[in-house]
Design a protein around this motif. Sequence first.
Motif, PDB file in Angstrom:
ATOM      1  N   ALA A  56       0.808  -1.226   0.000  1.00  0.00           N
ATOM      2  CA  ALA A  56       0.000   0.000   0.000  1.00  0.00           C
ATOM      3  C   ALA A  56       0.837   1.270   0.000  1.00  0.00           C
ATOM      4  CB  ALA A  56      -0.930   0.006   1.208  1.00  0.00           C
ATOM      5  N   LEU A  57       2.158   1.164   0.067  1.00  0.00           N
ATOM      6  CA  LEU A  57       3.019   2.347   0.194  1.00  0.00           C
ATOM      7  C   LEU A  57       2.936   3.222  -1.058  1.00  0.00           C
ATOM      8  CD1 LEU A  57       5.049   3.790   2.013  1.00  0.00           C
ATOM      9  CD2 LEU A  57       6.874   2.498   0.871  1.00  0.00           C
ATOM     10  N   GLU A  58       2.512   4.484  -0.855  1.00  0.00           N
ATOM     11  CA  GLU A  58       2.315   5.420  -1.960  1.00  0.00           C
ATOM     12  C   GLU A  58       3.252   6.615  -1.901  1.00  0.00           C
ATOM     13  OE1 GLU A  58      -2.518   4.783  -2.539  1.00  0.00           O
ATOM     14  OE2 GLU A  58      -1.762   6.465  -1.350  1.00  0.00           O
ATOM     15  N   ARG A  59       3.747   6.928  -0.724  1.00  0.00           N
ATOM     16  CA  ARG A  59       4.526   8.161  -0.576  1.00  0.00           C
ATOM     17  C   ARG A  59       5.709   7.952   0.353  1.00  0.00           C
ATOM     18  NH1 ARG A  59       3.693  12.575   3.236  1.00  0.00           N
ATOM     19  NH2 ARG A  59       4.802  14.428   2.514  1.00  0.00           N
ATOM     20  N   VAL A  60       6.881   8.386  -0.098  1.00  0.00           N
ATOM     21  CA  VAL A  60       8.088   8.394   0.721  1.00  0.00           C
ATOM     22  C   VAL A  60       8.698   9.787   0.625  1.00  0.00           C
ATOM     23  CG1 VAL A  60      10.351   7.373   1.155  1.00  0.00           C
ATOM     24  CG2 VAL A  60       8.504   5.943   0.253  1.00  0.00           C
ATOM     25  N   GLU A  61       8.932  10.400   1.767  1.00  0.00           N
ATOM     26  CA  GLU A  61       9.460  11.768   1.787  1.00  0.00           C
ATOM     27  C   GLU A  61      10.786  11.810   2.534  1.00  0.00           C
ATOM     28  OE1 GLU A  61       8.276  15.907   4.001  1.00  0.00           O
ATOM     29  OE2 GLU A  61       6.667  14.881   2.886  1.00  0.00           O
ATOM     30  N   PHE A  62      11.776  12.429   1.895  1.00  0.00           N
ATOM     31  CA  PHE A  62      13.102  12.566   2.494  1.00  0.00           C
ATOM     32  C   PHE A  62      13.392  14.045   2.756  1.00  0.00           C
ATOM     33  CE2 PHE A  62      13.251   8.903  -0.392  1.00  0.00           C
ATOM     34  CZ  PHE A  62      13.728   7.902   0.442  1.00  0.00           C
ATOM     35  N   PRO A  63      14.129  14.361   3.835  1.00  0.00           N
ATOM     36  CA  PRO A  63      14.562  15.747   4.034  1.00  0.00           C
ATOM     37  C   PRO A  63      15.673  16.106   3.056  1.00  0.00           C
ATOM     38  CG  PRO A  63      15.506  14.350   5.725  1.00  0.00           C
ATOM     39  CD  PRO A  63      14.573  13.477   4.927  1.00  0.00           C
ATOM     40  N   ALA A  64      15.910  17.387   2.888  1.00  0.00           N
ATOM     41  CA  ALA A  64      16.871  17.846   1.882  1.00  0.00           C
ATOM     42  C   ALA A  64      18.276  17.298   2.111  1.00  0.00           C
ATOM     43  CB  ALA A  64      16.895  19.377   1.863  1.00  0.00           C
ATOM     44  N   GLY A  65      18.662  17.070   3.359  1.00  0.00           N
ATOM     45  CA  GLY A  65      20.029  16.649   3.650  1.00  0.00           C
ATOM     46  C   GLY A  65      20.241  15.154   3.731  1.00  0.00           C
ATOM     47  N   PHE A  66      19.240  14.358   3.377  1.00  0.00           N
ATOM     48  CA  PHE A  66      19.348  12.895   3.449  1.00  0.00           C
ATOM     49  C   PHE A  66      20.424  12.421   2.474  1.00  0.00           C
ATOM     50  CE2 PHE A  66      18.142   8.486   2.994  1.00  0.00           C
ATOM     51  CZ  PHE A  66      17.639   8.144   4.238  1.00  0.00           C
ATOM     52  N   ARG A  67      21.392  11.590   2.953  1.00  0.00           N
ATOM     53  CA  ARG A  67      22.616  11.372   2.181  1.00  0.00           C
ATOM     54  C   ARG A  67      22.769  10.019   1.488  1.00  0.00           C
ATOM     55  NH1 ARG A  67      24.534  14.394   6.654  1.00  0.00           N
ATOM     56  NH2 ARG A  67      25.225  12.548   7.794  1.00  0.00           N
ATOM     57  N   SER A  68      22.192   8.946   2.027  1.00  0.00           N
ATOM     58  CA  SER A  68      22.539   7.643   1.453  1.00  0.00           C
ATOM     59  C   SER A  68      21.417   6.618   1.577  1.00  0.00           C
ATOM     60  CB  SER A  68      23.800   7.093   2.139  1.00  0.00           C
ATOM     61  OG  SER A  68      24.165   5.840   1.610  1.00  0.00           O
ATOM     62  N   LEU A  69      21.208   5.885   0.487  1.00  0.00           N
ATOM     63  CA  LEU A  69      20.348   4.697   0.466  1.00  0.00           C
ATOM     64  C   LEU A  69      21.169   3.605  -0.210  1.00  0.00           C
ATOM     65  CD1 LEU A  69      16.858   6.065  -0.693  1.00  0.00           C
ATOM     66  CD2 LEU A  69      17.361   4.999   1.512  1.00  0.00           C
ATOM     67  N   ASN A  70      21.990   2.917   0.559  1.00  0.00           N
ATOM     68  CA  ASN A  70      22.951   2.001  -0.063  1.00  0.00           C
ATOM     69  C   ASN A  70      22.761   0.539   0.301  1.00  0.00           C
ATOM     70  OD1 ASN A  70      23.823   1.992   2.556  1.00  0.00           O
ATOM     71  ND2 ASN A  70      25.815   2.914   2.170  1.00  0.00           N
ATOM     72  N   ALA A  71      21.659   0.207   1.013  1.00  0.00           N
ATOM     73  CA  ALA A  71      21.432  -1.193   1.387  1.00  0.00           C
ATOM     74  C   ALA A  71      20.507  -1.870   0.381  1.00  0.00           C
ATOM     75  CB  ALA A  71      20.839  -1.279   2.793  1.00  0.00           C
ATOM     76  N   TRP A  72      20.610  -3.167   0.269  1.00  0.00           N
ATOM     77  CA  TRP A  72      19.906  -3.940  -0.741  1.00  0.00           C
ATOM     78  C   TRP A  72      18.385  -3.803  -0.592  1.00  0.00           C
ATOM     79  CZ3 TRP A  72      21.103  -6.522  -5.090  1.00  0.00           C
ATOM     80  CH2 TRP A  72      20.128  -7.369  -5.624  1.00  0.00           C
TER      81      TRP A  72
END
Length: 371
Positions: A227-243
């Motif tokens: 059901a996930l429709e929205r993901v919000e990150f802050p401006a300074g979010f730096r890394s999404l590096n996990a599988w």
Amino acid sequence: KGPEGEWTYPVRNGLASIGDGEGCALYPKPVGRLVLPSSLGGVSIVGVSRAAFAECHGLKAVQIPEGYHTLERDAFRGCAEMVEVSLPESLARIGNYVFHGTRIARLDLKNVVEVGDVFFAGLCELDDVTCSSRCCLRRLDNGVLVSRDGKCLCFYPRKRKMCLLPDGVEEIGNFAFFGSSIEKLSLPSRIRKIGCNAFRRCERLREVVFQGTAVVVEEKSFYDNPALERVEFPAGFRSLNAWATFGSCPSLEEIVLPDALEEIGPGVFEKNVKLKRVRFGTRLKSLGYRSFAGCLALEEVTIPASVRTMHPEVFRDCTSLRRVTFEGDAPRLLDNGEEQRGVDQFLGTDKELEVVVSPGSHGWARDGSST
């Protein structure tokens, strides 16, 4: 042998554990309610070995007597009809996946001093966990389990729809919300780490908002949320590096990534079949292996000039992809950390895919591929 059938119980130093890791510890396989023996052949039983009763589909309830100290990994894994278990005061250690795939709704950990770091995996119906003051976990008034120092949230009741993170929590443990009923999630800036599979298979979760920028997000932490429709990150979010962090979220249609984000790891957004739009940040440096593979609705992407490296199959099987625009020089193509030529980032895409490169950029072959 015992009244229930023939038991397997290797003896070591005058003590025994039920099972030898080579199939069911009791023949024939138990059904209904099982009371484990405190001794067999005059030998005291002190634990249940790895996978001793795994996949015993007819087993519904288990009573473990006093004197047992350990339940090894996978001990009752896959017992899909199990709804009840009674643990003894003497139990000190429970391994990983012990009750994975069971239907247990209530569990009293009593005096357990060591719990496997992925113990709560596969316990989708677990809604009430209690423990004594001597347990390695601490139960709060709202039923949430935290580490003794209160910094790690280890378990959240599965049927609760509203997510209220206790004060002082800085880390979400592995599988802490696995299969929960929460609908919205706001992660305050004090959260520093989200464990593997922490919010996996939360079937009602529609929205995730990160407030902090320095968050370590581990593999599959938001995987398989239909059901996930929205993901919000802050401006300074730096890394999404996990599988596969946000993989297999079939309702997710758009992702806007912050400018500070520098790396997208392997499979982070793979198999999001309705994902149509992705906006990359201006500081992005690397796109990981299969990071958008299987995003069937994705039609057009623009790769910012900041991207320096791409790994294999970034857009594999994105069958609707028609146009890819590179705003800068050709990125280096890496496979297992080594630079390669001829690595196909677009395997399985439309044969008419148009690759557009910016005038004056370098490193491109005449056909638009990276040299």
